[in-house]
Design a protein around this motif. Sequence first.
Motif, PDB file in Angstrom:
ATOM      1  N   PHE A  80      32.561 145.189 -14.594  1.00  0.00           N
ATOM      2  CA  PHE A  80      33.694 144.914 -15.334  1.00  0.00           C
ATOM      3  C   PHE A  80      33.707 143.407 -15.800  1.00  0.00           C
ATOM      4  O   PHE A  80      34.615 143.159 -16.824  1.00  0.00           O
ATOM      5  N   ARG A  94      31.847 141.893 -18.004  1.00  0.00           N
ATOM      6  CA  ARG A  94      31.407 141.947 -19.363  1.00  0.00           C
ATOM      7  C   ARG A  94      32.832 142.657 -20.063  1.00  0.00           C
ATOM      8  O   ARG A  94      32.996 141.952 -21.041  1.00  0.00           O
ATOM      9  N   LEU A  95      33.268 143.525 -19.445  1.00  0.00           N
ATOM     10  CA  LEU A  95      34.473 144.369 -19.960  1.00  0.00           C
ATOM     11  C   LEU A  95      35.729 143.163 -20.374  1.00  0.00           C
ATOM     12  O   LEU A  95      36.247 143.253 -21.294  1.00  0.00           O
ATOM     13  N   MET A  96      35.646 142.115 -19.006  1.00  0.00           N
ATOM     14  CA  MET A  96      36.550 141.026 -19.196  1.00  0.00           C
ATOM     15  C   MET A  96      36.576 140.125 -20.532  1.00  0.00           C
ATOM     16  O   MET A  96      37.386 139.769 -21.257  1.00  0.00           O
ATOM     17  N   GLU A 136      34.904 140.836 -23.058  1.00  0.00           N
ATOM     18  CA  GLU A 136      34.978 141.566 -24.298  1.00  0.00           C
ATOM     19  C   GLU A 136      36.366 141.555 -24.527  1.00  0.00           C
ATOM     20  O   GLU A 136      36.896 141.532 -25.829  1.00  0.00           O
ATOM     21  N   SER A 137      37.401 141.720 -23.639  1.00  0.00           N
ATOM     22  CA  SER A 137      38.884 141.712 -23.985  1.00  0.00           C
ATOM     23  C   SER A 137      39.337 140.476 -24.602  1.00  0.00           C
ATOM     24  O   SER A 137      40.177 140.575 -25.370  1.00  0.00           O
ATOM     25  N   TRP A 138      38.507 139.341 -24.240  1.00  0.00           N
ATOM     26  CA  TRP A 138      38.772 138.213 -25.113  1.00  0.00           C
ATOM     27  C   TRP A 138      37.859 137.932 -26.386  1.00  0.00           C
ATOM     28  O   TRP A 138      37.785 137.068 -26.774  1.00  0.00           O
TER      29      TRP A 138
END
Lengths: 460, 460
Positions: free
Chosen positions: A168, A170-172, A174-176
């Motif tokens: 997660f 990485r997803l965090m 990518e969210s930014w």
Amino acid sequence: MEQTKIFLDEKDMPRQWYNLAADLPHPPLPPLGPDGNPVSPDMLAPVFPMNIIEQEVSPDRWINIPEKVLEILTLWRPSPLYRARRLEKALGTPAKIYYKNEGVSPPGSHKPNTAVAQAYYNKEFGIERITTETGAGQWGSALSFACSLFGLECKVYMVRISFEQKPFRRLMMESWGARCVPSPSTETKAGRDILAASPDTPGSLGIAISEAIEAAVTDPTGKTRYSLGSVLNHVMLHQTIIGLEAKKQLNIAGVKKPDIVIGCAGGGSNFAGLAFPFVADKINGAEIEIYPVEPTSCPTMTRAPYSYDFGDTAMTTPLLPMHSLGHAFVPPPIHAGGLRYHGMAPLVSHAIQEGLITPRAYHQLECYDAAVTWARTEGFISAPETSHAIAAVIDEAKKAKEEGKEKVILFNWSGHGLMDLTGYDAFFQGKLVDYPLPEEEIKKSTSVMNGLPKPPAKFE
Amino acid sequence: MEQTKIFLDEKDMPRQWYNLAADLPHPPLPPLGPDGNPVSPDMLAPVFPMNIIEQEVSPDRWINIPEKVLEILTLWRPSPLYRARRLEKALGTPAKIYYKNEGVSPPGSHKPNTAVAQAYYNKEFGIERITTETGAGQWGSALSFACSLFGLECKVYMVRISFEQKPFRRLMMESWGARCVPSPSTETKAGRDILAASPDTPGSLGIAISEAIEAAVTDPTGKTRYSLGSVLNHVMLHQTIIGLEAKKQLNIAGVKKPDIVIGCAGGGSNFAGLAFPFVADKINGAEIEIYPVEPTSCPTMTRAPYSYDFGDTAMTTPLLPMHSLGHAFVPPPIHAGGLRYHGMAPLVSHAIQEGLITPRAYHQLECYDAAVTWARTEGFISAPETSHAIAAVIDEAKKAKEEGKEKVILFNWSGHGLMDLTGYDAFFQGKLVDYPLPEEEIKKSTSVMNGLPKPPAKFE
């Protein structure tokens, strides 16, 4: 009703960072180039913007925090100072336990304190893209967050074992809007070389640093720089806002000084951020015990020599004067990824050599035990790195109970563990182990430093 | 430097909850039993402890918050009131956007405001074990956290689709010592019946509620009760601390009243918590637009009839007067699991019928768009539920820009999305879709209410 938190108004935020280098009894040793001579600022220019290099070597005691940095820090700062009353009661200790809650930042740790400052200085210098490495993901998330607010591109090389354990993260990032790849990667020569030699390597911070630096200095546009989330002087500097706030808040709470100051230390930044303003007091005569806490599986401060060594595995950084397990050391796969670094901040190592601070080490399982006690008394789920500080705090609180002393313990709750729950899962399932490190292994890993320059064995 | 956050000292925390039932122009309608007559407190006794039942039916305007509840709330309360200056600038709006940051609680949402109170009352009543359901996991986490601090056992039935989409939620609950199973489960008759009929069901809050109630009332020791995280009057009550704090903080900021108040609404509790104290002002003549926001895929307030209906799928609860899509409605699998409920809090529905508040609905994709804008301006990663409020806030801020009006918008940032990053991932990969609901489907799902008692079509 007993008070739990001490807030500080935004208008009372510290306006300057504190630079311990100005107050050390002996001056800090310079980093050395490949020729054994001190590196000049020019030599660092392809890696960092010049305004950050100037900070890195500054002898000034106080350095102004730019207004634009302060403005973004107000998204979560001043962070609350908590009194851990429920833990005190559970332990039956007379100690008063205070902690800075750095988990309230958007990425959930202390890391954005320097990420925001570094993104600002890069932006001011005309840089458009920042590369970095990350261990547990706290730093990569923080820099992604900071770059997002300043409109900078961000590329993160994440230590492979953490990349796999903490998907997660990485997803965090990518969210930014950032890009995150597992390290070693095939995108750099450093990464490809290591993959060729050890295809199954779990990676390490040292390797990821090599990749991120290579990606920065080989960008033909010249608009990319590298950013480091710990270790260097300017990073320690930016984190001191934690300790400076804590002083004001302890003052509001009617506490003149803490008796004990504790922080976990991987590269040293959250520890230094809280502790350095108190190290200054100690230099000026205050009686304070100051403990940086590391994992026994990566015992940089407690078992490794104080030497000159490279900051990264590929030996691309200047030589830094620090405790080091050797630049090729690959730590066991503990969940506290942010503490898996072979070296230590030169300023932290220097303070150890001066006898100002006293390092300690804890095993993984006792740290998870402490974190579970914490979650079920204080409510917050801690990052595995932070749990090392908690383990030491609980020990000190028990000691205060035995001694019947009402000591004030201050520590840095450096981040929450909501992105690190797989570690808790493994712990509950009994799948985690400790990794005691045999002396021969340390001898072997530190042998890579034979032939490198040595700092003085003792400061005179 | 412009101020971002307005703190409130713990000593200034509200000491009483606000009960909207005391001020509604028309008195609230009672829940009805299977015989069509109002349920008596005794009939609810196997489900809830009597001290909570008394609160549920209380006509008192103000209800004291117990000292022990306040003490635990100080672990994160008063929550900061933020000014969303970076979003305002990005939108170029003259509107002033304020938000309560409820993400600072240990479980990361507003839910523990009532979880702590409910755990306290159960403990006081001699209960040893609490069962509940959870959608996205925010509520289950909050109750696990609260039970942990009061030494109560906790068992959570989690809607299967969320259980699968958000695996870390279970680990979070387990960190606080709770047990979490996917619903429908084989552990209850209600669960087994539904699995037999629809083995592939994604589950729903209605089903999970049936299971949790069954588990509570069938415990032969009599020491188990059920806890609901939304919908009921006492839950709305416990959440009003949000709006009461916000009023004090707006006052500190020099704002007399907001022009617009917004919250997302699944069962209604975070919306009601912020909005009800302002609904009171509106009843007393203040001009405030108040918007509860729901998903278009589960359009309870905007498209479903105001009726009596069961709160759960197995028809075990009393009949509640509310907007309902029908107790057998299974909403499409949007990521905002906490908004996937067929009904609505009776007090929220009542306020709609009184014309005091105006519901709105948003599609999933526009909500994720809003959440990404938020993350890259305000820095925080929002829960998918919360993103519905943000979508409405952005619309209102744009409208204020078109009209050139300096409106004050207040909304509830009900929780962070760090446990919901798979939804962001799916959004970035273009895998998410909207679920517009055909009129025939609503007609069909609401037909289960034919033959059930009807509340008055209009209050006179």
